[in-house]
Design an enzyme around this catalytic site. Structure first.
Site, PDB file in Angstrom:
ATOM      1  N   SER A   8       0.833  -1.208   0.000  1.00  0.00           N
ATOM      2  CA  SER A   8       0.000   0.000   0.000  1.00  0.00           C
ATOM      3  C   SER A   8       0.863   1.252   0.000  1.00  0.00           C
ATOM      4  O   SER A   8       1.650   1.477   0.914  1.00  0.00           O
ATOM      5  CB  SER A   8      -0.904   0.013   1.228  1.00  0.00           C
ATOM      6  OG  SER A   8      -1.585   1.249   1.323  1.00  0.00           O
ATOM      7  N   ASP A  33      -4.918   3.473  -1.899  1.00  0.00           N
ATOM      8  CA  ASP A  33      -6.050   3.790  -1.027  1.00  0.00           C
ATOM      9  C   ASP A  33      -6.585   5.168  -1.375  1.00  0.00           C
ATOM     10  O   ASP A  33      -5.915   6.179  -1.151  1.00  0.00           O
ATOM     11  CB  ASP A  33      -5.617   3.751   0.435  1.00  0.00           C
ATOM     12  CG  ASP A  33      -5.352   2.351   0.927  1.00  0.00           C
ATOM     13  OD1 ASP A  33      -6.274   1.519   0.845  1.00  0.00           O
ATOM     14  OD2 ASP A  33      -4.229   2.075   1.385  1.00  0.00           O
ATOM     15  N   MET A  66     -12.341   4.081  -0.828  1.00  0.00           N
ATOM     16  CA  MET A  66     -13.012   4.347   0.447  1.00  0.00           C
ATOM     17  C   MET A  66     -13.653   5.722   0.349  1.00  0.00           C
ATOM     18  O   MET A  66     -13.198   6.700   0.948  1.00  0.00           O
ATOM     19  CB  MET A  66     -12.004   4.255   1.597  1.00  0.00           C
ATOM     20  CG  MET A  66     -11.549   2.837   1.870  1.00  0.00           C
ATOM     21  SD  MET A  66     -10.226   2.717   3.099  1.00  0.00           S
ATOM     22  CE  MET A  66      -8.795   2.875   2.018  1.00  0.00           C
ATOM     23  N   PHE A 141      -7.168   4.988   8.040  1.00  0.00           N
ATOM     24  CA  PHE A 141      -5.796   5.348   8.404  1.00  0.00           C
ATOM     25  C   PHE A 141      -4.897   4.125   8.342  1.00  0.00           C
ATOM     26  O   PHE A 141      -5.323   3.007   8.669  1.00  0.00           O
ATOM     27  CB  PHE A 141      -5.739   5.944   9.821  1.00  0.00           C
ATOM     28  CG  PHE A 141      -6.464   7.255   9.958  1.00  0.00           C
ATOM     29  CD1 PHE A 141      -5.833   8.442   9.641  1.00  0.00           C
ATOM     30  CD2 PHE A 141      -7.790   7.288  10.366  1.00  0.00           C
ATOM     31  CE1 PHE A 141      -6.500   9.648   9.750  1.00  0.00           C
ATOM     32  CE2 PHE A 141      -8.468   8.482  10.478  1.00  0.00           C
ATOM     33  CZ  PHE A 141      -7.825   9.677  10.170  1.00  0.00           C
ATOM     34  N   GLY A 174      -5.166  -4.247   6.281  1.00  0.00           N
ATOM     35  CA  GLY A 174      -5.114  -3.596   7.581  1.00  0.00           C
ATOM     36  C   GLY A 174      -4.326  -4.381   8.603  1.00  0.00           C
ATOM     37  O   GLY A 174      -4.711  -5.486   8.986  1.00  0.00           O
TER      38      GLY A 174
END
Length: 225
Positions: A8, A33, A66, A141, A174
């Site tokens: 990421s 992201d 997102m 985050f 995540g």
């Protein structure tokens, strides 16, 4: 499915994104992201950056939206050259139409679920997706701690996919690192988003190789060859 690692760039140096993309030549995907400060409380990257990255790297882009109104924006990311575009079930108002449009534009279509969102209500959509993404942190985050509570849902999702019979990828995003990737792989994941575990390492190539080897322990025998 073969193990795939998708670093990421949320954890990369935004001032040097082309160099950061080049620093992970052994990655299967480059995870992007996209956050809009509405669906999640953060603002990151958008279409112009995706278009620029597409020109700067041969690694396919794995765009995770997102954002509010993904039905409007997702096709544009496919048109911009993303190899995979994932929308959130919690935000999409017309998921079937949007997933089909993503596919029609030549990208893989993904559906993401937040930690508290059950997977069972979306079983009927399995024929419309190429990948299911289970968030293993609350979205918004990077650098968060992995939520073990998602592991049972991950196992149920793998069972749904296997029962469906399709070749659907199961991605986790995540808190994936050397200490958690084996648990995710054992539970059925085969695509792993890793931010700090890759971009926080001194040797990004070695970090990816180590993550891939850890997850591959749980791959089917045919995929270890």
């Amino acid at each position: 499915m073969a193990v795939q690692i998708s670093p990421s760039i949320l954890a990369a140096d935004f001032a040097r994104l082309a160099d950061e993309a080049a620093a992970v030549p052994n990655a299967d995907w480059l995870h992007v992201d996209v956050m809009d400060y509405h669906f999640v409380p953060n603002l990151t990257l958008g279409l112009p950056v995706v278009e620029a990255l597409r020109k700067a790297t041969a690694t396919p882009l794995d765009c995770h939206l997102m954002i509010d109104d993904p039905d409007r924006w997702a096709p544009q990311y496919a048109e911009a050259g993303a190899g995979s575009v994932t929308i959130h079930a919690e935000a999409a108002k017309a998921p079937v139409r949007t997933l089909r449009e993503i596919r029609s534009l030549g990208a893989r279509a993904g559906l993401a679920l937040n930690p508290a969102t059950a997977v069972e209500p979306y079983e009927d959509l399995l024929g419309e997706v190429d990948m299911l993404l289970l968030m293993t942190v609350e979205p918004g985050f990077g650098g968060q701690k992995f939520l073990d509570v998602v592991l049972p849902k991950l196992r149920r999702t793998r069972e749904l996919i296997d029962r469906h019979g399709g070749r659907i990828w199961l991605q986790v995003d995540g808190g994936v690192d050397a200490g958690t990737i084996e648990r995710c792989a054992e539970a059925g994941a085969d695509v792993f988003v890793a931010g700090s575990a890759v971009y926080g390492a001194a040797d990004r190539v070695a970090a990816i190789d180590a993550l891939r080897a850890a997850a591959a322990v749980y791959a089917p025998p045919s995929e270890k060859l």
